[in-house]
Design an enzyme around this catalytic site. Structure first.
Site, PDB file in Angstrom:
ATOM      1  N   TYR A 147      50.670  -1.368  60.262  1.00 38.32           N
ATOM      2  CA  TYR A 147      50.028  -0.972  58.980  1.00 38.32           C
ATOM      3  C   TYR A 147      48.589  -0.886  58.950  1.00 38.32           C
ATOM      4  O   TYR A 147      48.058  -1.673  59.449  1.00 38.32           O
ATOM      5  CB  TYR A 147      50.669  -1.859  57.794  1.00 38.32           C
ATOM      6  CG  TYR A 147      52.205  -1.828  57.647  1.00 38.32           C
ATOM      7  CD1 TYR A 147      52.503  -0.979  56.612  1.00 38.32           C
ATOM      8  CD2 TYR A 147      52.779  -2.688  58.346  1.00 38.32           C
ATOM      9  CE1 TYR A 147      54.058  -1.071  56.344  1.00 38.32           C
ATOM     10  CE2 TYR A 147      54.334  -2.714  58.031  1.00 38.32           C
ATOM     11  CZ  TYR A 147      54.879  -1.988  57.094  1.00 38.32           C
ATOM     12  OH  TYR A 147      56.273  -1.857  56.600  1.00 38.32           O
ATOM     13  N   HIS A 149      52.995   3.169  53.950  1.00 36.35           N
ATOM     14  CA  HIS A 149      54.326   2.775  54.943  1.00 36.35           C
ATOM     15  C   HIS A 149      53.384   2.814  56.374  1.00 36.35           C
ATOM     16  O   HIS A 149      52.347   2.974  56.559  1.00 36.35           O
ATOM     17  CB  HIS A 149      55.241   4.087  55.117  1.00 36.35           C
ATOM     18  CG  HIS A 149      55.909   4.241  53.830  1.00 36.35           C
ATOM     19  ND1 HIS A 149      57.084   3.471  53.362  1.00 36.35           N
ATOM     20  CD2 HIS A 149      56.082   5.240  52.725  1.00 36.35           C
ATOM     21  CE1 HIS A 149      57.496   3.679  52.448  1.00 36.35           C
ATOM     22  NE2 HIS A 149      56.825   4.820  51.950  1.00 36.35           N
ATOM     23  N   LYS A 153      57.568   7.779  61.675  1.00 38.79           N
ATOM     24  CA  LYS A 153      56.787   7.061  62.252  1.00 38.79           C
ATOM     25  C   LYS A 153      56.531   7.467  63.828  1.00 38.79           C
ATOM     26  O   LYS A 153      57.444   8.088  64.517  1.00 38.79           O
ATOM     27  CB  LYS A 153      57.214   5.522  62.429  1.00 38.79           C
ATOM     28  CG  LYS A 153      57.242   4.854  61.069  1.00 38.79           C
ATOM     29  CD  LYS A 153      57.971   3.525  60.930  1.00 38.79           C
ATOM     30  CE  LYS A 153      58.437   3.109  59.714  1.00 38.79           C
ATOM     31  NZ  LYS A 153      57.657   3.696  58.432  1.00 38.79           N
TER      32      LYS A 153
END
EC number: 4.6.1.16
Length: 440
Positions: free
Chosen positions: A335, A343, A392
């Site tokens: 993060y 996120h 991601k």
């Protein structure tokens, strides 16, 4: 068809007041998480290249700090090693809030992430504050009453418009007069309208306005059960081995106890390496015997804790907030500021690399290292597909495993922690899924 259209229009108009209800104000996370680490820092003034005065300010700050060093002692929190759960527990409420708010360390044992079981339990029982709870309840009931009044008004206007179009109602007569005279006993929506209120009787509203609301509120308040406000907090903060070692060894803000004895960094390192070896390979080592140094345990250079801690130390030192990534089938999540703000941007998967000549000196050793480091294509494809679906970026982190380094001192048996960590190297490799529509 006309009645259905009027009903749908009425529902749309009646839903508008509910959509405009004020939402609860969110906490100011920028203020709560102002400190990225549980340390008190004294930064220098910013350097501005086009402003020569900034250099003078920096020089003055350096001189003042040299002559009058800041007098501040960092708060040292206490944690406990649990042999039953093989984890590190923090039980002091102030330490729990400090560690979470200053760097997002650990997770609540009864919560998903942030330790907030006690607040949720009080909220369920309506015990946040007696006055505030009553005000919130009264406000909610007043909003519900106002919503019914506005919805009834919208329904009444829609029915009057429909009756005027059908010629049953002129411009000077309203629906309430027709109901009074008996000309219209029931509206097309099946709702009766008395002359002294614009609220449908079918919605449970009555005349009298505030007096009825107060009566109902009083009745509901009497029916609501009362709870004891003395709720004991049953939650503790659970730290991972990597987080606890970083806090104790690097930052020096955590003391870890085992049977009322503070563990030193070398003892703690050997203990958690033994525990990681047990969880990975099933090798059982007695905790008491290990701490009393009645038994020996050699830390392998590719110990699972060492590999994970080297990566954790690397990214935490770069300013990233590192959180466990088991939810997304990876080792860590990165993060930029913390889970309260954004996120995670990267998902980390750790792979050991045995490129040192020591690991290829013999054929048996080379075969064992190849088996540990090898990953097939299907493993990588599944992992990357999962990270793509959750938006991601997959980051493969190769940790160069050094030759065996656990050579204990002859007198104390302690490990040179700093010297051991310097032997590891980290390589980062970003892996993205190729898409024909995006990568042409």
């Amino acid at each position: 068809a006309t009645a259905n259209g009027a009903a749908s229009k009425t529902n749309e108009q009646g839903s508008n007041p509910a959509s405009k209800r004020p939402r609860h104000k969110r906490p100011n996370y920028n203020e709560i998480h102002a400190k990225p680490l549980p340390l008190e820092v004294f930064p220098l003034p910013a350097f501005i290249p086009h402003n020569p005065i900034s250099i003078v300010r920096i020089a003055i700050a350096l001189i003042s700090h040299s002559i009058w060093p800041p007098n501040h002692r960092a708060a040292v929190h206490q944690a406990y090693f649990s042999t039953e759960t093989q984890s590190i527990h923090v039980t002091d409420p102030k330490a729990i809030r400090a560690l979470w708010e200053q760097g997002f360390w650990g997770s609540g044992s009864l919560s998903r992430s942030e330790p907030q079981w006690l607040a949720q339990e009080k909220r369920k029982r309506g015990l946040d504050a007696i006055t505030t709870s009553e005000e919130v309840t009264r406000k909610r009931r007043e909003e519900r009453r106002q919503f019914k009044l506005e919805r009834a008004k919208a329904q009444r206007e829609a029915i009057e418009q429909q009756l005027r179009e059908e010629g049953k109602l002129d411009a000077e007569t309203n629906l309430a007069e027709l109901v009074e005279n008996g000309s219209v006993s029931e509206s097309p929506l099946g709702t009766l309208y008395p002359s002294d209120a614009g609220v449908p009787l079918g919605d449970g509203a009555a005349t009298g306005g505030d007096s009825v609301v107060e009566t109902v509120a009083k009745t509901l308040a009497e029916e609501e059960p009362s709870f004891d406000t003395g709720i004991q907090d049953q939650e503790h903060l659970q730290l991972t081995f990597e987080e606890s070692f970083f806090l104790s060894y690097v930052l020096g803000v955590l003391e870890i106890y085992h049977s009322e004895t503070v563990l030193s960094s070398p003892d703690f390192l050997r203990l958690i390496c033994a525990q990681s070896d047990f969880m990975s390979n099933g090798n059982v080592v007695s905790t008491a015997a290990l701490l009393n140094k009645t038994t020996s345990y050699t830390i392998e250079p590719d110990n699972s804790f060492m590999l994970k801690y080297v990566v954790f130390h690397h990214f935490r030192s770069l300013g990233w907030v590192v959180r466990p990534g088991i939810k997304f089938a990876c080792d860590y999540l990165l993060y930029l500021r913390g889970p309260a703000f954004t996120h995670a941007e990267f998902a980390i998967m750790i792979i050991p690399a045995y490129s040192d000549p020591y690991w290829s000196a013999t054929s048996e050793r080379a075969a064992a290292c190849k088996k540990k480091a090898q990953r097939d294509w299907w493993w990588l494809h599944r992992l990357n597909r999962v990270q793509t679906q959750v938006h991601k970026t997959l980051l493969l982190v190769y940790v160069e495993v050094p030759p065996p380094w656990d050579v204990s001192d002859s007198e104390s048996g302690d490990v040179d922690v700093g010297g051991a960590l310097k032997k590891y190297r980290v390589r980062e490799f970003v892996w993205r899924r190729w898409s024909a529509n995006r990568n042409r």
